[in-house]
Design an enzyme around this catalytic site. Sequence first.
Site, PDB file in Angstrom:
ATOM      1  N   HIS A 254      40.870   7.473  -9.366  1.00 64.64           N
ATOM      2  CA  HIS A 254      40.384   8.026  -8.089  1.00 64.64           C
ATOM      3  C   HIS A 254      41.552   8.159  -7.121  1.00 64.64           C
ATOM      4  O   HIS A 254      42.444   7.316  -7.117  1.00 64.64           O
ATOM      5  CB  HIS A 254      39.307   7.113  -7.485  1.00 64.64           C
ATOM      6  CG  HIS A 254      38.495   7.789  -6.427  1.00 64.64           C
ATOM      7  ND1 HIS A 254      38.877   7.835  -5.117  1.00 64.64           N
ATOM      8  CD2 HIS A 254      37.321   8.479  -6.500  1.00 64.64           C
ATOM      9  CE1 HIS A 254      37.959   8.511  -4.419  1.00 64.64           C
ATOM     10  NE2 HIS A 254      37.019   8.910  -5.244  1.00 64.64           N
ATOM     11  N   GLU A 312      31.677   9.051 -10.931  1.00 59.19           N
ATOM     12  CA  GLU A 312      31.131  10.064 -11.840  1.00 59.19           C
ATOM     13  C   GLU A 312      30.579   9.453 -13.130  1.00 59.19           C
ATOM     14  O   GLU A 312      29.639   9.977 -13.719  1.00 59.19           O
ATOM     15  CB  GLU A 312      32.212  11.087 -12.215  1.00 59.19           C
ATOM     16  CG  GLU A 312      32.842  11.805 -11.043  1.00 59.19           C
ATOM     17  CD  GLU A 312      31.962  12.890 -10.454  1.00 59.19           C
ATOM     18  OE1 GLU A 312      30.758  12.909 -10.743  1.00 59.19           O
ATOM     19  OE2 GLU A 312      32.495  13.715  -9.699  1.00 59.19           O
TER      20      GLU A 312
END
Length: 375
Positions: A254, A312
């Site tokens: 991320h 996700e």
Amino acid sequence: MKNGTDFIPGLEGIVAAETKLSHVDGRAGKLIIGGFALEDLAANATFAETVYLLWHGRLPNKTELAAFTTEMAALRPLPDATLTLLKSVAAEKAPVMDALRIGAGTLSLDVTEAQLPLAIIARLPTIVAAYWHLLHGRTPLSPRPDLNHAANYLYLLTGDIPSQAKVRGLETYLNTVIDHGLNASTFAARVIIATGSDMVSAITGAVGALKGPLHGGAPGPALDTVFEIGSPENAERVLRAKLAQGERLMGFGHRVYKVRDPRAEVLAAAAEKMFAADGNIALYNLAKQVEATAVILLEEHKPGRNLQTNVEFYTALLLHGLGLDTDLFTPTFAISRAAGWIAHCFEQQQVGRLIRPKSTYTGSTNRTWRPLQER
Ligand code: ACO
């Protein structure tokens, strides 16, 4: 920023707004929404409560919540013009996010300006579900005012009244992704509303921003990897092969979080509960093992980079467990994030200042005009 004329690509590190809505602490891996730690809010609140919290700055009491949910439920049916338009879009087989963007632009047709924010939240699920049926040659279902927001959306998609476990799973997902600092679609909404434009324009623009693969993401591929692995003993071999081929492991890493994304934590817990009560717990267990193997292999692959699970990975698992097709993942994200967009629009309207940065000119300055016939 060194001085006011420095160009910062992507505006990274630039503070462009003040907000009381959410706080993203990428180093500590903490997300605060409306003053609550995500893990405290997401699994307990209904989506309507979280929307109220962001729009009013506090949780509703019983009477306020009842009035809010009743008003929202009454606004679920779409204007006739929206349905007619969606039928034309379905004939072109456009992606669901395109249909959502087109449909969102019509939502001001039959409501007052005051009703519009709630109408948008009430109707985005109706648009997505109606379009999904039209796309597959079926007649859309009518919204059910007796069901709550999450249950109604699942009913509109499937025609079945969902189990309590599924409704709770979806509520937790919607609460988890409702707001996330000044992300790209939220910024887009704030820029539009700051011009004095209307809420529908801001939300339509934000849907367009969310649609981009660098933002709305593609949780689908994370799920594909789990299916490709199929059984825990294959995890290491498949993941090693992907890394050796230079592929990125989907659902890991991320830009902001340098530790495990707190949303992954909350969604993993929600998925476990949901799959245990009403789903395929073996798939959940497989995903857990894939996750554990991936984190070990990523540390080996990029030592010290701390590539951890992101939102996700468990989004994909949870939405799949709810019976949603991967094409519905990003539209479902939009259904939640729209409430955050609207809350940011309210904040921006309070600021009352046009957002108008400047650019550095890099073109030429010494051209001489030549008429068309001389060029
Ligand atoms: N798998 C393998 N290697 C990775 C991964 C991954 N998932 N993520 C990062 N790396 C590697 C990169 O190849 C890079 O290596 P290099 O230095 O040799 O070039 C190094 O780690 C650092 O990568 P960056 O791209 O600089 O990391 P950044 O923090 O900018 O990227 C991103 C974050 C784009 C999310 C990245 O981790 C990624 O591509 N992950 C996979 C896709 C994914 O899961 N996307 C959803 C993100 S969540 C969201 O958007 C809501």
